[in-house]
Design a protein around this motif. Structure first.
Motif, PDB file in Angstrom:
ATOM      1  N   GLY A 343       0.809  -1.210   0.000  1.00 32.00           N
ATOM      2  CA  GLY A 343       0.000   0.000   0.000  1.00 32.00           C
ATOM      3  C   GLY A 343       0.840   1.256   0.000  1.00 32.00           C
ATOM      4  N   ASN A 344       1.998   1.213   0.627  1.00 32.91           N
ATOM      5  CA  ASN A 344       2.881   2.386   0.646  1.00 32.91           C
ATOM      6  C   ASN A 344       3.420   2.717  -0.739  1.00 32.91           C
ATOM      7  N   TYR A 346       1.786   2.759  -3.376  1.00 35.33           N
ATOM      8  CA  TYR A 346       0.736   3.525  -4.059  1.00 35.33           C
ATOM      9  C   TYR A 346       0.578   4.917  -3.455  1.00 35.33           C
ATOM     10  N   ASN A 347       1.302   5.179  -2.398  1.00 32.27           N
ATOM     11  CA  ASN A 347       1.230   6.433  -1.654  1.00 32.27           C
ATOM     12  C   ASN A 347       2.271   7.411  -2.184  1.00 32.27           C
ATOM     13  N   ARG A 348       1.876   8.644  -2.449  1.00 33.68           N
ATOM     14  CA  ARG A 348       2.811   9.624  -3.010  1.00 33.68           C
ATOM     15  C   ARG A 348       3.893  10.033  -2.026  1.00 33.68           C
ATOM     16  N   GLU A 349       3.755   9.634  -0.776  1.00 34.83           N
ATOM     17  CA  GLU A 349       4.797   9.926   0.201  1.00 34.83           C
ATOM     18  C   GLU A 349       6.087   9.165  -0.121  1.00 34.83           C
ATOM     19  N   TYR A 350       5.938   8.066  -0.837  1.00 35.57           N
ATOM     20  CA  TYR A 350       7.080   7.222  -1.196  1.00 35.57           C
ATOM     21  C   TYR A 350       7.410   7.403  -2.681  1.00 35.57           C
ATOM     22  N   GLU A 353       5.747   5.472  -6.414  1.00 35.57           N
ATOM     23  CA  GLU A 353       4.607   5.936  -7.199  1.00 35.57           C
ATOM     24  C   GLU A 353       5.074   6.846  -8.330  1.00 35.57           C
TER      25      GLU A 353
END
Length: 382
Positions: A343-344, A346-350, A353
């Motif tokens: 899931g991370n 798909y997160n823009r924090e990582y 993506e």
């Protein structure tokens, strides 16, 4: 066969890696979010001061004469940190090389120092048109002689760095009666020429920091000596330069794939599930191993193509093979890297993506994977 880099190539690679990590990485997220343009332009200027904008250009024009292998190494290192910067550098080098290859002495002396020094932030390669992408010989842009001038009319599409390019190499039909691909010439057109209009930037899936724009020519008058190379022989020039550009895009893709797998591997060592790091699970290990192996194979294909180019051997087929394999392998690596993060990813924090979006275009521009297969097939079956 010697697979070791020379001392000079190792130094160039290290300088590029350090600059990318210290300067580009910090600005990559801002560029992806539509900000950081001033930082991009500042970094392009600093890269020119490092000799990166003329890696295969002669010293007399301000280039570094580092060669095609060094070019591939540099683009890979820059792309690991920021694909938008890497593609700008790659295309600008491609334009510089076509000018060095076919331009007159006067044209070389006028434009190459400006590209290499960073006086021009970038340079544009105007070949693709809305109805002439994979088949550039079908272009509609025309150049008509009018006294001691040429008059350009038409439109080009998806031009990298158009917003801040100082000069464009432009292909246009100069003989409408010639067989397809035989009546095309290339011209050097400066950014401020009346009648040259850069359209609004495309809203893209990835590589947001790299400006991609349409360029229009509306009765754009250029001097007679803006013609570069032989009249009606420009299409052959374009095909030759695209082969070199494919080394650049393959190297860019390699950098993205390496960045994805390196980040995902580090993450897998830290992320715990079922009481242990997910890197301890064989499924994750095999994903990492398979992509690391594919990317190493891509690197060797790119080095082969770059080495042949550097030694003035035919390299077109090898460049297509390297571009095809590297871009497809990098797409797979970025997808799997995202999957490892779960899931991370798909997160823009990582960063995965962004890497997954940035890498997608590499199997499309500078010739799609399908076009590369056609080129390779023709070589094998010839």
């Amino acid at each position: 066969m010697n697979f070791e880099l020379t001392e000079e190539q190792q130094i160039i690679q290290t300088v590029a890696r350090d600059f990318a990590q210290q300067e580009l990485q910090a600005n990559a997220k801002a560029l992806d979010e539509g900000e950081g343009r001033s930082g991009l332009l500042a970094n392009l200027k600093r890269l020119s001061e490092l000799g990166v904008m003329g890696l295969n250009i002669k010293n007399e024009y301000g280039g570094s004469e580092a060669g095609s292998i060094a070019f591939s190494l540099v683009i890979t290192e820059l792309a690991k940190a920021c694909a938008s910067t890497a593609v700008t550098v790659s295309v600008t080098n491609m334009v510089a090389e076509v000018i060095q290859s076919v331009a007159s002495d006067t044209q070389r002396a006028r434009y190459l120092p400006k590209i290499c020094s960073g006086e021009y932030a970038a340079a544009g390669f105007c070949l693709t048109e809305p109805q002439a992408g994979s088949d550039p010989s079908a272009m509609n842009t025309t150049a008509v002689r009018d006294g001691d001038h040429w008059v350009l009319n038409g439109a080009k599409a998806y031009i990298t760095s158009a917003e801040y390019a100082g000069v464009f190499v432009v292909w246009a039909v100069t003989d409408k009666t010639a067989p397809k691909g035989k009546g095309i010439s290339c011209f050097l057109v400066e950014r401020e020429t009346p009648g040259l209009v850069v359209g609004p930037a495309e809203k893209k899936m990835g590589q947001h920091g790299s400006a991609t724009n349409p360029v229009y020519f509306d009765d754009c008058r250029i001097p007679e000596d803006a013609l570069m190379g032989a009249l009606n022989r420009g299409y052959q020039v374009a095909l030759g330069e695209l082969a070199g550009g494919r080394i650049g895009i393959g190297s860019l893709a390699l950098g993205l794939g390496l960045s994805a797998i390196e980040y995902a591997t580090a993450y897998a060592k830290e992320r715990k599930q079922f009481g242990q790091a997910i890197a301890d699970f064989q499924g994750i290990q095999w994903m990492v191993v398979d992509h690391a192996t594919e990317l190493e194979a891509a690197r060797l294909l790119l080095m082969q193509a770059a080495s042949r180019k550097e030694n003035s051997q035919d390299f077109s087929t090898q460049a297509s093979m390297a571009k095809l394999f590297a871009t497809e392998a990098a797409n797979r690596a970025c997808y799997s890297g995202l999957q490892i993060l779960g899931g991370n990813g798909y997160n823009r924090e990582y960063p995965l993506e962004r890497l997954a979006r940035d890498v997608r275009i590499t199997s499309i521009y500078e010739g799609t994977s399908e076009i590369q297969r056609l080129i390779i097939a023709r070589s094998i079956l010839r």
